[in-house]
Design an enzyme around this catalytic site. Structure first.
Site, short mmCIF file in Angstrom:
data_model
loop_
_atom_site.label_atom_id
_atom_site.label_comp_id
_atom_site.label_asym_id
_atom_site.label_seq_id
_atom_site.Cartn_x
_atom_site.Cartn_y
_atom_site.Cartn_z
N PRO A 1 -4.78 -5.01 -1.17
CA PRO A 1 -5.91 -5.76 -0.61
C PRO A 1 -6.39 -6.91 -1.47
CG PRO A 1 -6.68 -3.69 -1.51
CD PRO A 1 -5.19 -3.67 -1.64
N ASP B 1 2.14 -15.24 0.83
CA ASP B 1 1.16 -15.65 1.84
C ASP B 1 -0.19 -15.97 1.22
OD1 ASP B 1 2.78 -15.48 4.01
OD2 ASP B 1 2.15 -13.47 4.60
N LYS C 1 -0.43 -19.69 5.79
CA LYS C 1 -1.23 -20.66 6.55
C LYS C 1 -2.21 -21.33 5.62
CE LYS C 1 -1.90 -18.23 10.79
NZ LYS C 1 -2.90 -17.64 11.63
N GLY D 1 -0.07 -9.79 2.00
CA GLY D 1 -1.31 -9.08 1.70
C GLY D 1 -1.31 -7.69 2.33
N ASP E 1 -0.47 -4.22 3.59
CA ASP E 1 0.81 -3.59 3.91
C ASP E 1 1.61 -4.55 4.80
OD1 ASP E 1 2.31 -0.72 4.20
OD2 ASP E 1 2.51 -1.91 6.03
N VAL F 1 1.38 -4.05 8.70
CA VAL F 1 0.08 -4.02 9.39
C VAL F 1 -0.36 -5.46 9.62
CG1 VAL F 1 -2.34 -3.28 9.29
CG2 VAL F 1 -0.54 -1.81 8.35
N MET G 1 -9.19 -9.69 11.41
CA MET G 1 -9.15 -11.03 12.02
C MET G 1 -10.17 -11.17 13.16
SD MET G 1 -5.04 -11.72 11.94
CE MET G 1 -4.53 -10.10 12.43
N1 SAH Z 1 -1.27 -6.88 6.20
C1 SAH Z 1 -2.70 -7.00 5.88
C2 SAH Z 1 -3.50 -7.52 7.05
C3 SAH Z 1 -3.15 -8.95 7.42
S1 SAH Z 1 -4.17 -9.59 8.70
C4 SAH Z 1 -3.21 -5.64 5.41
O1 SAH Z 1 -2.52 -4.62 5.58
O2 SAH Z 1 -4.28 -5.60 4.82
C5 SAH Z 1 -5.40 -10.42 7.78
C6 SAH Z 1 -6.73 -9.73 7.96
O3 SAH Z 1 -6.80 -8.59 7.12
C7 SAH Z 1 -7.93 -10.57 7.57
O4 SAH Z 1 -8.32 -11.42 8.61
C8 SAH Z 1 -8.96 -9.51 7.30
O5 SAH Z 1 -9.49 -9.03 8.51
C9 SAH Z 1 -8.13 -8.41 6.69
N2 SAH Z 1 -8.16 -8.42 5.21
C10 SAH Z 1 -7.13 -8.67 4.38
N3 SAH Z 1 -7.50 -8.52 3.09
C11 SAH Z 1 -8.81 -8.17 3.11
C12 SAH Z 1 -9.77 -7.87 2.10
N4 SAH Z 1 -9.46 -7.91 0.80
N5 SAH Z 1 -11.02 -7.54 2.50
C13 SAH Z 1 -11.35 -7.48 3.81
N6 SAH Z 1 -10.49 -7.75 4.79
C14 SAH Z 1 -9.23 -8.09 4.46
#
Ligand code: SAH
Length: 281
Positions: A18, A41, A62, A93, A95, A98, A174
């Protein structure tokens, strides 16, 4: 006749966790150290890239709403590099499977016959609530979790319309910018407007921020953020819980400050978190 060595080229679809580098898995760290090429990313903490000292590193995410590269371009770079024997890390970011399009990338690699693996990461959709003191399941309170996105309101409406309100935790990625509209969808689907809701932003980073309120307050636009930190919505009875132990951390830190003690870390420099508190690992 000498046997030609097996080509070592492969792609690792790696979850970066995260944000806090201390939440990277060991396998992810080892793939980064061995990488020749890293494609990363926007949500990846750039301190992780220092682990990939010998690799070429490219940002492919992006920026300001525009993709630096298209998905096909990213797939082609991975495939070509692996076919030339390079070890490629696709760093995402949380997993990779996901909401990260990791599944689509895996399909492209599979179709091209390129060896690949998935290195799971700590997903923000579970770690974010946990770090905010919210257990997404809790006996007698929530027995199920729906992890979804808020970028398509009608898809969201169709999903929540199939749930009976109560007993389920919603975790919405998101969706922060559309939180008022999404809260309206929940109200229309019969969710009581006093159902607890939370916004968890920049979880695990020093900027972590948590707002707690209700569906009604979300619909009124509360729970806003400065800037564009990644944020989750959490809706359900568990969102009222705050299972953190901040007083203990604060006391420990104050004591350290008085003695001029810097928190010790056994992690390599590149992985040291700026917010390692005493007792945290
Ligand atoms: N694959 C990532 C998610 C990617 S979609 C995962 O498993 O975490 C991107 C979304 O993830 C963001 O818009 C937000 O809603 C969430 N996100 C990612 N990192 C975050 C964080 N550190 N704190 C809160 N939300 C987070």
């Amino acid at each position: 006749m000498p046997v030609s060595p097996r080509p070592r080229g492969r792609v690792s679809l790696v979850g970066a966790g995260p944000g806090d580098p201390a939440l990277l898995t060991r396998r992810a760290a080892s793939r980064l150290r061995a990488a020749d090429l890293v494609l990363f990313d926007a949500l990846v903490d750039e301190r992780l890239l220092t682990l990939a000292a010998r690799a070429q590193r490219f940002f492919v995410g992006k920026r300001a709403g525009r993709h630096a590269l298209t998905q096909d371009e990213i797939n082609n770079i991975m495939i070509r590099a692996a076919q030339r024997g390079r070890r490629v890390v696709r760093l995402k970011g949380g997993d990779p499977f996901v909401f990260g399009r990791g599944g689509e990338e895996a399909q492209a690699l599979q179709a091209a016959g390129v060896p690949f693996e998935v290195v799971p990461g700590v997903s923000s959709v579970l770690a974010g609530p946990a770090l905010a003191g919210i257990p997404v399941t809790q006996r007698g309170v929530a027995g199920a979790v729906l992890v979804t996105t808020g970028h398509d309101e009608s898809a969201f409406a169709a999903q929540v319309g199939q749930l009976s309100p109560g007993g389920v935790t919603l975790v919405v990625a998101m969706g922060h910018a559309r939180r008022a509209a999404l809260a309206g969808v929940l109200r229309a689907a019969g969710w009581p407007t006093d159902t607890p809701a939370a916004v968890v932003a920049s979880a695990s980073s020093p900027r972590q921020y948590v707002w707690r309120g209700t569906i009604e307050r979300l619909e009124q636009g509360e729970g806003g953020l400065d800037g564009d930190s990644p944020a989750l919505l959490v809706v359900g009875q568990v969102a009222a819980l705050d299972l953190t132990s901040a007083p203990i951390n604060r006391v420990a830190r104050r004591r350290d400050d008085r003695r001029g003690i810097r928190p010790r870390s056994t992690e390599p420099d590149a992985l040291r978190s700026p917010v390692v508190r005493r007792g945290e690992r």
